[in-house]
Design a protein around this motif. Structure first.
Motif, PDB file in Angstrom:
ATOM      1  N   ALA A   7     -78.024  49.096 -87.000  1.00 40.18           N
ATOM      2  CA  ALA A   7     -79.327  49.374 -86.400  1.00 40.18           C
ATOM      3  C   ALA A   7     -79.395  48.825 -84.974  1.00 40.18           C
ATOM      4  O   ALA A   7     -79.934  49.472 -84.073  1.00 40.18           O
ATOM      5  N   ALA A   8     -78.826  47.639 -84.755  1.00 37.46           N
ATOM      6  CA  ALA A   8     -78.821  47.049 -83.419  1.00 37.46           C
ATOM      7  C   ALA A   8     -77.937  47.855 -82.459  1.00 37.46           C
ATOM      8  O   ALA A   8     -78.270  47.992 -81.283  1.00 37.46           O
ATOM      9  N   ILE A   9     -76.833  48.373 -82.950  1.00 41.38           N
ATOM     10  CA  ILE A   9     -75.958  49.218 -82.128  1.00 41.38           C
ATOM     11  C   ILE A   9     -76.726  50.455 -81.682  1.00 41.38           C
ATOM     12  O   ILE A   9     -76.700  50.837 -80.506  1.00 41.38           O
ATOM     13  N   ASP A  10     -77.441  51.065 -82.611  1.00 43.71           N
ATOM     14  CA  ASP A  10     -78.230  52.250 -82.283  1.00 43.71           C
ATOM     15  C   ASP A  10     -79.288  51.927 -81.233  1.00 43.71           C
ATOM     16  O   ASP A  10     -79.486  52.685 -80.278  1.00 43.71           O
ATOM     17  N   ALA A  11     -79.961  50.803 -81.380  1.00 46.12           N
ATOM     18  CA  ALA A  11     -80.973  50.395 -80.399  1.00 46.12           C
ATOM     19  C   ALA A  11     -80.342  50.152 -79.033  1.00 46.12           C
ATOM     20  O   ALA A  11     -80.916  50.517 -77.999  1.00 46.12           O
ATOM     21  N   SER A  12     -79.151  49.569 -79.007  1.00 50.55           N
ATOM     22  CA  SER A  12     -78.451  49.315 -77.741  1.00 50.55           C
ATOM     23  C   SER A  12     -78.083  50.618 -77.050  1.00 50.55           C
ATOM     24  O   SER A  12     -78.209  50.742 -75.823  1.00 50.55           O
TER      25      SER A  12
END
Length: 145
Positions: A119-124
């Motif tokens: 999820a954090a990768i997607d947000a980045s």
């Protein structure tokens, strides 16, 4: 066995090579694009876990249904131990129990961490408005912004 050191708990996580590389790239991209980004990779992992916990059962379930937390890569993975703050580790474990009871999803600590990182990768990616560039070699402990 859980090893407690001060206020941290050594927490093992299984990483596939693609997710590991994307997590490193997302961390570095956040250093350049997010003024509130943690200054160390372990801080980035903590933030990813805490944000995933904060989504609640329904928010995590929605991401799973939308395919946002689908596996990134294949290949032989590896284990890493991360010193998680005791409060973050406790919140992660509570969220695992809530997911099991609330939506029938059974995850390990490693699986939950992986979802949080995806999820954090997607947000980045969204914040950078671009694909994440691979980071060669080792990450510095506290890179200059």
């Amino acid at each position: 066995m859980v090893e407690t050191v001060g206020e941290t708990i050594s927490t093992g996580a299984y990483w596939d090579p693609d997710t590991w590389q994307l997590a490193r790239a997302a961390y570095v991209a956040d250093l350049d694009n997010d003024p509130d980004a943690p200054g160390a990779f372990i801080g980035w992992i903590h933030r990813a876990i805490e944000q995933h916990v904060a989504r609640g059962v329904r928010g995590r379930e929605r991401l799973r249904l939308e395919g946002e937390l689908a596996p990134v890569g294949r290949g032989r993975g590896f284990n890493r131990h991360h010193p998680l703050r005791a409060d973050t580790r406790a919140a992660l474990e509570l969220a695992i129990v809530e997911d099991r009871r609330g939506s029938g999803v059974l995850l390990s600590r490693s699986g939950f961490l992986r979802e949080a990182v995806l999820a954090a990768i997607d947000a980045s990616r969204r914040l950078a408005s671009a694909e994440l560039a691979p980071i060669p070699g080792r990450l510095p402990n506290h890179p200059v912004r």
